[in-house]
Design a protein around this motif. Structure first.
Motif: not given
Length: 326
Positions: A4-9, A81-85, A102-106, A139-142
């Protein structure tokens, strides 16, 4: 294995749903049902960078995963921050999915602050202040803005021009005008809820500016310093994801808490409440309208596991992603 790439996640992870699921993961952690060893890191000293490894198992979600995440605070052309799970099947340990994280961490970090705001902020809170202009500030504002009926949202950053751009961007996203403030003290003096999302080595949150009854979410991380001053920590009801993680030596623990302990201003018993204990009803957070509450987040692996479990479930339901034989 599913890829799953970033767009998928990004398409699959529902941030609002994550706040609720995160509560279950934190309750598992505080009750001792989850397995989560201490975070470890390899230093990349020439770039002030770190590579963290964060495994966890959360039984109530059936989530068995490990995240690899880098923190390079000096990045300007890409996220800090950049990451994989990698998720594994709980029945046999087989790799199930590799996803961009990366989006998960965010999102999971902001979802943790949203959960803390839900549990700790005064119900009549009307002003939200965001400190920072990076990914986590956005992300916090949202997410945090959804937890109370905020009449006013403020943003402060060291670069006023950048703060103005972020405010305009977020105003469109959340459907509410966000005002910029040039002085951090002005933002803090007006706020009922504060989200500190900086890499500052010097405190940006000072007790002299904070009103009685304020709730603070602090997610900033800098091994060279801290973003919350000792006066705030000493006078606040402190809530963490995990006492063991928050009070562990760096890179796991938080200088915001460790340094006041080192200096004899507080002791370890001051950090007495975990967010999962409040979710489960085993502890209380705010006991009076005038208390200052501080949720100090260091980020824990069960949060990533909760988010990854949601993503994997949604991917299987929608048959999204790319299958790969290893």
């Amino acid at each position: 294995m599913l890829i799953l790439n970033r767009e998928d996640v990004t398409a699959l992870l529902d941030p609002r749903k994550l706040v609720d699921v995160l509560g279950r993961a934190m309750a598992d952690l505080s009750a001792g049902r989850a397995s989560m060893p201490e975070r470890i890191a390899a230093d990349v000293s020439e770039h002030d960078g770190r590579l963290f490894a964060m495994p966890a198992f959360v039984p109530s979600l059936g989530a068995l995963e490990s995240k690899l995440v880098t923190l390079f605070p000096n990045n300007h052309d890409r996220p800090t921050h950049q990451a994989v799970i990698v998720c594994f099947e709980r029945e046999n340990g087989s790799p199930a999915v590799l996803m961009d994280a990366s989006y998960v961490t965010e999102v999971r970090t902001a979802a943790g602050s949203a959960l803390a705001t839900r549990l700790l902020a005064r119900v009549d809170a009307t002003t939200l202040a965001i400190l920072g202009t990076g990914v986590q500030a956005r992300s916090h504002a949202r997410l945090v803005s959804r937890e109370r009926h905020f009449e006013q949202v403020l943003i402060w950053g060291r670069d006023p021009a950048k703060a103005a751009r972020v405010a305009a961007e977020l105003s469109d996203e959340i459907g509410q005008e966000i005002e910029t403030v040039k002085n951090v003290g002005s933002a803090l003096e007006q706020a009922d809820v504060i989200c500190a999302a900086t890499h500052s080595p010097e405190p940006v949150v000072s007790r002299e500016w904070i009103r009685a009854g304020t709730h603070i979410n602090s997610i900033g991380y800098n091994t060279a310093g801290r973003e919350i001053d000792a006066g705030t920590v000493s006078q606040a009801v402190v809530v963490v994801e995990s006492r063991a993680a928050a009070l562990a030596p760096p890179p796991s623990g938080s200088n915001d808490l460790l340094w006041p302990i080192r200096d004899g201003i507080i002791d370890e018993t001051h950090v007495r409440t975990e967010i999962g204990e409040i979710v489960s009803g085993l502890a209380t957070g705010r006991a009076s309208p005038d208390q200052i509450t501080l949720y100090k987040s260091v980020g824990v692996a069960v949060q990533d596991a909760a988010a990854a479990a949601l993503v994997l479930e949604a991917a299987r339901d929608s048959r999204r992603g790319t299958a790969l034989d290893l």
